[in-house]
Write a protein that holds these residues in place. Structure first.
Motif, mmCIF file in Angstrom:
data_model
loop_
_atom_site.group_PDB
_atom_site.id
_atom_site.type_symbol
_atom_site.label_atom_id
_atom_site.label_comp_id
_atom_site.label_asym_id
_atom_site.label_seq_id
_atom_site.Cartn_x
_atom_site.Cartn_y
_atom_site.Cartn_z
ATOM 1 N N GLY A 53 30.146 8.544 35.123
ATOM 2 C CA GLY A 53 30.272 7.092 35.170
ATOM 3 C C GLY A 53 31.643 6.581 34.778
ATOM 4 O O GLY A 53 31.870 5.373 34.738
ATOM 5 N N ALA A 85 23.351 9.827 27.489
ATOM 6 C CA ALA A 85 23.672 8.658 26.660
ATOM 7 C C ALA A 85 24.896 7.994 27.300
ATOM 8 O O ALA A 85 25.839 8.682 27.712
ATOM 9 C CB ALA A 85 23.977 9.100 25.236
ATOM 10 N N LEU A 86 24.869 6.680 27.405
ATOM 11 C CA LEU A 86 25.934 5.962 28.120
ATOM 12 C C LEU A 86 27.328 6.428 27.705
ATOM 13 O O LEU A 86 27.645 6.509 26.520
ATOM 14 C CB LEU A 86 25.840 4.462 27.832
ATOM 15 N N GLU A 134 17.877 11.880 36.583
ATOM 16 C CA GLU A 134 18.836 11.506 35.542
ATOM 17 C C GLU A 134 18.450 10.137 34.993
ATOM 18 O O GLU A 134 17.952 9.276 35.732
ATOM 19 C CB GLU A 134 20.250 11.446 36.131
ATOM 20 N N THR A 137 21.926 11.310 43.717
ATOM 21 C CA THR A 137 21.862 10.054 44.481
ATOM 22 C C THR A 137 21.248 8.922 43.664
ATOM 23 O O THR A 137 20.391 9.162 42.818
ATOM 24 C CB THR A 137 21.036 10.218 45.783
ATOM 25 N N PHE A 196 26.313 -0.043 34.941
ATOM 26 C CA PHE A 196 26.795 0.747 33.796
ATOM 27 C C PHE A 196 27.890 1.728 34.207
ATOM 28 O O PHE A 196 28.332 2.537 33.404
ATOM 29 C CB PHE A 196 25.616 1.524 33.190
ATOM 30 N N CYS A 197 28.306 1.681 35.477
ATOM 31 C CA CYS A 197 29.195 2.725 36.011
ATOM 32 C C CYS A 197 30.571 2.162 36.346
ATOM 33 O O CYS A 197 30.696 1.158 37.042
ATOM 34 C CB CYS A 197 28.567 3.325 37.264
HETATM 35 N N1 SAH Z 1 26.108 7.948 43.123
HETATM 36 C C1 SAH Z 1 25.432 9.076 42.537
HETATM 37 C C2 SAH Z 1 26.354 9.909 41.652
HETATM 38 C C3 SAH Z 1 26.675 9.165 40.372
HETATM 39 S S1 SAH Z 1 27.321 9.966 38.986
HETATM 40 C C4 SAH Z 1 24.216 8.612 41.751
HETATM 41 O O1 SAH Z 1 24.050 7.413 41.590
HETATM 42 O O2 SAH Z 1 23.421 9.452 41.334
HETATM 43 C C5 SAH Z 1 26.085 10.910 38.279
HETATM 44 C C6 SAH Z 1 25.250 10.260 37.172
HETATM 45 O O3 SAH Z 1 26.017 9.534 36.218
HETATM 46 C C7 SAH Z 1 24.230 9.295 37.722
HETATM 47 O O4 SAH Z 1 22.949 9.666 37.295
HETATM 48 C C8 SAH Z 1 24.627 7.966 37.101
HETATM 49 O O5 SAH Z 1 23.495 7.162 36.896
HETATM 50 C C9 SAH Z 1 25.282 8.415 35.821
HETATM 51 N N2 SAH Z 1 26.167 7.415 35.226
HETATM 52 C C10 SAH Z 1 26.814 6.414 35.836
HETATM 53 N N3 SAH Z 1 27.527 5.695 34.944
HETATM 54 C C11 SAH Z 1 27.324 6.263 33.741
HETATM 55 C C12 SAH Z 1 27.803 5.985 32.428
HETATM 56 N N4 SAH Z 1 28.639 4.983 32.200
HETATM 57 N N5 SAH Z 1 27.394 6.774 31.420
HETATM 58 C C13 SAH Z 1 26.556 7.807 31.655
HETATM 59 N N6 SAH Z 1 26.092 8.136 32.875
HETATM 60 C C14 SAH Z 1 26.466 7.364 33.908
#
Ligand code: SAH
Length: 371
Positions: A335, A290-291, A258, A194, A116-117
Motif C-alpha cells: 500500500g 496492519a495498516l 487479505e 485482486t 487506505f492505499c
Molecule cells: N490491487 C491489488 C494489489 C494491491 S496490494 C489488490 O487490491 O489486491 C496488496 C495488498 O495490500 C492488498 O490486499 C491491499 O488491500 C493491501 N494494502 C493496500 N494499502 C495498504 C496499506 N496502506 N497498508 C497495508 N496494506 C495495504
C-alpha cells in the motif's frame, strides 16, 4: 525504434525472426532471454554472430533502467524503474534466508480507489505490457545475482495496479515465468492479489497456467467494504464469495484473503467473527496486514494487542497469519508504492500510525513472507 524482445513468447519470436530462420532459432532466443537471462543480445552464444548482430540492429532486450534504488534497514530493496516511455513503476525485493520474494507491479498507478492505499493516489497511468511485467523479475534477479535461484523465489503480483484489470498481459507474463523452458518458476510460487474484479476471477480460473489467487477482503460487512473500497459498490461481497466458491482451485491450492486492519474501523472482535462466518465455506486462509501508514492516508495502525486478538478469533475458523511489514522505512511495504522518490518516511506521523511488529510467539504465527 527497436522492438523489445522480453515479453515475447515462442510464437512472437518466430514471427519477429521471419520465415527465413529455422524454428529452433526462436527457441534458442527464448531460452537465452528467460532461462539464460541474457544481459546483452550480442552475447547470446548459442546464436551465430551474424544473427546476433541482426537481432541487435532491430531489437533490444527492453529491460527498464533503475532510476533509483532504496534500501531498508530490514534488507528490503525498492526499485524505482524507468520504462521506455519515461514513466516510472516500482518493484520490491524482500530477501529472506530460505527464499526471496519479488513484488511486481501490473500497472503504472492504479484505477481502484482504495481509501487506505497510497498507490490509489496516483490514479491509473497505463497498463504494463507482458514484457514490462516479466522484465521486473529478470532485472531484480540479475541485479541481485539470483540468476539460478528460480526454485527459491516467490513472485507476488501485488505492487502497483490491479492485475485483473490487465489480465491478458498478466497471464502472458505468468506463462513465461512458469514455463520450465522459460524462467522456470514453480507454479506454487507466484500469487496475484485482486481487489475483487468478479468477472475476471472466473476468467482467470479458466486459464490453464495461472498464478495463485489472493483476494483483498479488507472489511467484514458490505457497507464497510463499500466505504473503504468504492469499487465494491459495483462488485458486491455476496457475489465475490460466490465467485470464490466456484473458483477451480488446484488440488494443492487454497484461496488467500487479505485483510488490512485499520485502527478503530474494521479491527474489532466482532469484525473478526464476521470474517470467519463469511469465509466458512471456502478452502481459504487469511493474511492480516496492519495498516502501513503514509501521507494522505486517513487511517491509523492498530496496536499489536488488537491485531493478536483479531488473529486469535479468526484462527478458530481458518488458518490466519499476520503479514510482516517489510521496507516500511523506504515506502516499500504493502500500500505504499506511489513511485515515490523520497528515501524514507517523514518523521511526523499521526498517533498510532507507527507500525507495530506482528506477534512473534508460536501461538500467533506470522507469515514468513508475503503471499
Ligand atoms: N490491487 C491489488 C494489489 C494491491 S496490494 C489488490 O487490491 O489486491 C496488496 C495488498 O495490500 C492488498 O490486499 C491491499 O488491500 C493491501 N494494502 C493496500 N494499502 C495498504 C496499506 N496502506 N497498508 C497495508 N496494506 C495495504
Amino acid at each position: 525504434m527497436s522492438q523489445p524482445l522480453v515479453g515475447m513468447d515462442l510464437a512472437d519470436l518466430r514471427e519477429a525472426l521471419g520465415p527465413h530462420q529455422p524454428a529452433y532459432r526462436a527457441r534458442q532466443i527464448y531460452q537465452a532471454l528467460y532461462h539464460g537471462q541474457a544481459a546483452d543480445l550480442v552475447r547470446i552464444s548459442t546464436l551465430p554472430v551474424h544473427l546476433r548482430q541482426e537481432l541487435a540492429e532491430h531489437h533490444s532486450l527492453g529491460l527498464p533502467t533503475v532510476d533509483r534504488l532504496f534500501e531498508s534497514t530490514d534488507g528490503t530493496r525498492r526499485y524505482l524503474l524507468r520504462l521506455a516511455d519515461a514513466r516510472t513503476v516500482e518493484t520490491v525485493l524482500m530477501p529472506e534466508a530460505a527464499r526471496h520474494t519479488i513484488c511486481i507491479s501490473s500497472q503504472v498507478g492504479c484505477p481502484v480507489d482504495c481509501k487506505f492505499c497510497m498507490t490509489a493516489l496516483m490514479g491509473l497511468e497505463r497498463n504494463l505490457t507482458a514484457g514490462e511485467i516479466v522484465a521486473q523479475v529478470l532485472l531484480v534477479t540479475r541485479e541481485n545475482q539470483l540468476l539460478h535461484e528460480a526454485g527459491r523465489l516467490n513472485v507476488v503480483i501485488m505492487g502497483q495496479g490491479e492485475p485483473l484489470l490487465n489480465l491478458p498481459n498478466v497471464v502472458k507474463a505468468t506463462r513465461i515465468l512458469l514455463d520450465p523452458a522459460g524462467f522456470a518458476l514453480s507454479p506454487r510460487r507466484i500469487t496475484l492479489s485482486t481487489a475483487g474484479i468478479i468477472p475476471k476471477i472466473a476468467e482467470l480460473g479458466r486459464e490453464p497456467v495461472r498464478p495463485k489467487l489472493a483476494i483483498s477482503l479488507n472489511a467484514s460487512t458490505e457497507e464497510q467494504r463499500q466505504e473503504l473500497m468504492p469499487i465494491t459498490q459495483k462488485y458486491h461481497l455476496k457475489d465475490l464469495l460466490a465467485a470464490c466458491k466456484a473458483y477451480p482451485l488446484r488440488p494443492w491450492e487454497k484461496l488467500t484473503f487479505e485483510y488490512v486492519l485499520l485502527h478503530g474501523v474494521n479491527d474489532t472482535d466482532s469484525d473478526a467473527r464476521r470474517v470467519v462466518k463469511l469465509l466458512a465455506n471456502l478452502n481459504a486462509k487469511v493474511n492480516l496486514i496492519a495498516l502501513n501508514p503514509g501521507p494522505g492516508i486517513p487511517y491509523a495502525t492498530p496496536l499489536p494487542e488488537r491485531v493478536a486478538s483479531f488473529q486469535n478469533i479468526v484462527r478458530r475458523g481458518l488458518p490466519c497469519f499476520v503479514r510482516k511489514p517489510r521496507g516500511l522505512d523506504i515506502y516499500a511495504a504493502c500500500g505504499q508504492l506511489k513511485s515515490n522518490s523520497q528515501p524514507a518516511l517523514e518523521p511526523s506521523l499521526p498517533p498510532h500510525s507507527l507500525p507495530s511488529p506482528p506477534p512473534q510467539t508460536p501461538a500467533n504465527p506470522s507469515d514468513s513472507n508475503i503471499e
